[in-house]
Write a protein that holds these residues in place. Structure first.
Motif, PDB file in Angstrom:
ATOM      1  N   GLU A   1      -8.002  -0.888   4.815  1.00  0.00           N
ATOM      2  CA  GLU A   1      -7.549   0.491   4.605  1.00  0.00           C
ATOM      3  C   GLU A   1      -7.715   0.908   3.147  1.00  0.00           C
ATOM      4  O   GLU A   1      -7.803   0.065   2.258  1.00  0.00           O
TER       5      GLU A   1
ATOM      6  N   VAL B   1      -5.008  -5.283   6.518  1.00  0.00           N
ATOM      7  CA  VAL B   1      -4.474  -4.516   5.391  1.00  0.00           C
ATOM      8  C   VAL B   1      -5.589  -4.093   4.439  1.00  0.00           C
ATOM      9  O   VAL B   1      -5.666  -2.932   4.014  1.00  0.00           O
ATOM     10  N   ASP B   2      -6.469  -5.023   4.122  1.00  0.00           N
ATOM     11  CA  ASP B   2      -7.520  -4.748   3.136  1.00  0.00           C
ATOM     12  C   ASP B   2      -8.547  -3.741   3.624  1.00  0.00           C
ATOM     13  O   ASP B   2      -9.290  -3.168   2.812  1.00  0.00           O
TER      14      ASP B   2
ATOM     15  N   ASP C   1      -5.649   2.126   0.986  1.00  0.00           N
ATOM     16  CA  ASP C   1      -4.567   1.762   0.082  1.00  0.00           C
ATOM     17  C   ASP C   1      -3.629   0.798   0.805  1.00  0.00           C
ATOM     18  O   ASP C   1      -3.650   0.695   2.039  1.00  0.00           O
ATOM     19  N   GLU C   2      -2.800   0.092   0.029  1.00  0.00           N
ATOM     20  CA  GLU C   2      -1.974  -0.966   0.611  1.00  0.00           C
ATOM     21  C   GLU C   2      -0.935  -0.417   1.582  1.00  0.00           C
ATOM     22  O   GLU C   2      -0.695  -1.008   2.646  1.00  0.00           O
TER      23      GLU C   2
ATOM     24  N   PRO D   1      -0.056 -11.336   3.952  1.00  0.00           N
ATOM     25  CA  PRO D   1       0.464 -10.376   2.977  1.00  0.00           C
ATOM     26  C   PRO D   1       1.860 -10.803   2.509  1.00  0.00           C
ATOM     27  O   PRO D   1       2.681 -11.274   3.310  1.00  0.00           O
TER      28      PRO D   1
ATOM     29  N   ARG E   1      -4.279 -10.152   6.691  1.00  0.00           N
ATOM     30  CA  ARG E   1      -4.747  -9.699   5.381  1.00  0.00           C
ATOM     31  C   ARG E   1      -5.982  -8.818   5.517  1.00  0.00           C
ATOM     32  O   ARG E   1      -6.123  -7.806   4.820  1.00  0.00           O
ATOM     33  N   ALA E   2      -6.891  -9.159   6.426  1.00  0.00           N
ATOM     34  CA  ALA E   2      -8.101  -8.358   6.628  1.00  0.00           C
ATOM     35  C   ALA E   2      -7.752  -6.977   7.179  1.00  0.00           C
ATOM     36  O   ALA E   2      -8.403  -5.981   6.841  1.00  0.00           O
TER      37      ALA E   2
ATOM     38  N   THR F   1      -6.668 -16.927   5.750  1.00  0.00           N
ATOM     39  CA  THR F   1      -6.334 -16.510   4.387  1.00  0.00           C
ATOM     40  C   THR F   1      -4.825 -16.295   4.308  1.00  0.00           C
ATOM     41  O   THR F   1      -4.126 -16.258   5.319  1.00  0.00           O
TER      42      THR F   1
ATOM     43  N   GLY G   1      -2.520   0.255   4.756  1.00  0.00           N
ATOM     44  CA  GLY G   1      -2.886  -1.021   5.358  1.00  0.00           C
ATOM     45  C   GLY G   1      -1.690  -1.716   5.991  1.00  0.00           C
ATOM     46  O   GLY G   1      -1.791  -2.286   7.086  1.00  0.00           O
TER      47      GLY G   1
END
Length: 683
Positions: free
Chosen positions: A647, A644-645, A649-650, A677, A641-642, A674, A653
């Motif tokens: 970047e 992806v976040d 945009d998703e 995705p 998740r980190a 966490t 990411g």
């Protein structure tokens, strides 16, 4: 009772290996003993010849841990005797370079030679006159096993090569190694494609596209050595870490003259000290900027308002303003480089003067024309009509002068786009400006508009999916008269300007006619790992064919929920270090300092990307932004998740996450405190 050496196939093959190494050593000693004292005319020739001899000696090095040959072909018939009943076949050992004995007879055939091609292409359906294909297995440079395929036996020819699988899965420590022993038919077709045409290779993780590109360079240098020695070759990678990782592949194949660089290296006309936000970078990287730059550059050409008077002795020769205007108009219509046209202008003016001289009964020659071209009045006219332009100053003015930008971007960039690329704080000079990487590419474009960029014979562009249109143009300028091999994966595009289609990219590169090939067979990434990572494809590259792993071993794969912090991640690294091979800990860039401290506190030595792993230090801590193109036997991926976040945009990411998930050769351990995705957990 022991088997006599001559009856033991493995002993015979070891004896041939020893004899081949001895022959290679003799070849090297022959070169080392060359005396050039009496064969060079001067010190320049001597220096050139000495350099060539040094390169030859390096190319003849016998790398102790690198097999000299890896295969053998036993042909059914002698060459040219296919129709002769009972003709004896020939036997060839296939290796990284040619080796011959004292009589000049081959002991090892270069893998690039035509006679070696059936080692990669022969099959039960088309044996290519090969009766036996033998593969050799090595341990630490020592020949320890062999495996035979009798291609006339369908059952045996259809069997999967165990040695081939073992070589693909062999643990790796240190830089990238060559794949010459494991090249597959579809890869071989790309490697041996002709020099005249350009090739674009779309390949998912583990399909071997980078290795294919490097081996293609080695093949082209073998097949077209004289031509490429004159025109040059270049391998372009995404960053220094990547180039360091691949730099030993070509020397292992005996090729030492291929230059390696990043796109930033190619366009290093100014010092880059600044950055752009994503919006500005996308606009500056748009191909429309080339049109803006051209307009801005040629706006410096001013229509003449008065003629030129040239005084020679007692005579005065006048070129009227309308004649000057015709000359300028003709030069503009020829569409030659700005600088070349500027250099031609004084000669054109001088020619107009010489025409008048001839009409007046004089007989001027070329010396007179050159003298007129250097006349102060002519120089002044050229300066007024077609002034010199510094490319960096041109770009600086565009980025700092709103009116100048608006004038030349009219109908090309919108008002909002112009505002996005204008500098908030204008720089006083080129030297003090905080240029960004995208600015440097603009300067390179402007430089080429003024003076033609030198073209090479062949360029390999790796990880091409991350280039902007303007970066493609910069690379294309380096191979306008040569060809290119473009390598990439649309699913791994992690820049805001990432390539949408290879057809579009090739257009910007100037290679519209390039053949697009797709590699879908995965040799590196284990089945379970690539299957898990492919869950992201519908969201990041819909319609792209997923990679199908050909690995028999599914590999180690686990997704593990952990407590917040670093203790469990460090424990996961220690767990994988208990296995043989290299380990990569990949994490979002912001997490790297904390993880580095934790590893140090735990007494686990680690390296950064691009640093060569050793037997003692096998763990590399990799920021997610630098993971592309790298590979490790085992990977711990921290907090998807980190990644992806981090970047903008998703989609970007998720593409970055796809890259990180596919760096493992033998096993992947995903740790997360966490939630993962949703795209990874969707059924």
């Amino acid at each position: 009772m022991s088997t006599p050496v001559h009856d033991d196939p493995l002993s015979r093959e070891r004896a041939h290996l020893a004899a081949s190494r001895s022959a290679l050593r003799a070849m090297r000693e022959d070169v080392e003993s060359l005396d050039i004292t009496d064969v060079t005319a001067n010190w320049v020739n001597a220096a050139v010849l000495e350099s060539q001899i040094e390169d030859r000696i390096k190319a003849l090095a016998d790398l102790s841990d690198t097999p000299l040959f890896f295969g053998r072909l036993d042909y059914l018939h002698a060459p040219g005797a296919e129709q002769a009943e009972g003709a004896d076949g020939e036997r060839f050992y296939i290796g990284r370079r040619h080796v011959h004995d004292a009589d000049g007879d081959p002991m090892v055939i270069d893998w690039r030679a035509p006679v070696s091609q059936p080692f990669y292409r022969a099959s039960k359906k088309d044996p290519l006159d090969v009766g036996l294909r033998r593969r050799f297995g090595y341990t630490g440079g020592e020949l320890t096993a062999y495996e035979d395929e009798h291609l006339s036996d369908p059952a045996e020819a259809a069997a999967t090569s165990k040695l081939l699988q073992r070589e693909i899965e062999r643990p790796r420590v240190g830089p990238m190694r060559d794949i010459v022993a494991t090249i597959q038919p579809e890869q071989d077709e790309i490697v041996r494609a002709g020099l005249a045409g350009s090739v674009c290779v779309q390949g998912g993780p583990g399909t071997g596209k980078t290795a294919v590109g490097l081996h293609r360079v080695a093949y082209l240098l073998y097949a077209h050595r004289e031509r490429l020695a004159r025109t040059g070759t270049l391998v372009i990678g995404p960053n220094k870490s990547f180039l360091h990782y691949i730099e030993q592949v070509l020397p292992a194949l005996g090729e030492l003259t291929v230059r390696q660089a990043t796109v930033d290296d190619l366009v290093a006309h100014v010092e880059v000290r600044g950055t752009d936000d994503a919006a500005a970078a996308v606009i500056k990287g748009d191909a429309r900027m080339a049109k803006v730059l051209r307009r801005a550059l040629y706006s410096h050409v001013t229509p003449p308002t008065e003629g030129v008077v040239v005084v020679r002795g007692s005579r005065r020769w006048r070129v009227a303003a309308y004649e000057l205007e015709d000359i300028v108009r003709e030069l503009l219509a020829r569409d030659i480089r700005y600088g070349a046209a500027r250099e031609a202008l004084p000669q054109r003016i001088a020619h107009a003067v010489l025409v008048q001289m001839e009409r007046a009964g004089e007989a001027p020659d070329d010396r007179v024309q050159n003298a007129v071209a250097r006349n102060a009045a002519v120089k002044a006219a050229v300066k007024a009509v077609w002034p010199q332009v510094d490319p960096a100053k041109l770009v600086l003015r565009l980025l700092t002068d709103a009116d100048f930008l608006a004038e030349h971007a009219e109908g090309i960039l919108s008002e909002d786009e112009r505002k996005a690329i204008l500098w908030v704080r204008p720089a006083r000079s080129v030297r003090s400006a905080r240029w960004s990487p995208a600015d440097a590419v603009l300067i390179d474009e402007a430089t080429d508009l003024i003076e033609r960029t030198h073209s090479l014979g062949h360029v390999v562009l790796d990880e091409a999916q991350d280039l902007s249109p303007m970066q493609y143009r910069a690379v294309g300028r380096r191979c306008t008269t040569g060809s290119a091999t473009v390598l990439g994966d649309l699913a791994q595009g992690t820049t805001p300007w990432a390539t949408r289609s290879w057809e579009e990219a090739l257009g910007h590169l100037g290679k519209d006619d390039a053949v697009i090939e797709e590699l879908t067979a995965g040799f590196r990434v284990p089945t379970d790992v690539i299957t898990y990572a492919s869950r992201l494809l519908p969201y990041i590259a819909p319609g792209l064919t997923p990679v199908a792993s050909i690995r028999e071993n599914p590999g180690f794969f686990e997704v593990r929920a952990v407590d917040a912090g670093t203790a469990d991640v460090v424990a996961a690294c220690r767990e994988l270090l208990s296995r043989e091979g290299s380990v990569g800990l990949i994490a979002a860039d912001a997490r790297v300092p904390e993880l580095a401290d934790a590893l140090t506190a735990a007494g686990i030595g680690h390296l950064g990307p691009g640093e060569e792993t050793t037997r003692a230090t096998r763990l590399t801590l990799v920021p997610a932004s630098l993971a592309k193109g790298l590979e490790y036997d085992y990977v711990v991926l921290d907090e998807p998740r980190a990644v992806v976040d981090a970047e903008p945009d998703e989609r970007t990411g998720l593409r970055r996450l796809y890259v990180c998930l596919t760096r493992a050769v033998s096993g992947l351990l995903v740790t997360h405190a966490t939630d993962l995705p949703a795209q990874l957990t969707a059924a």
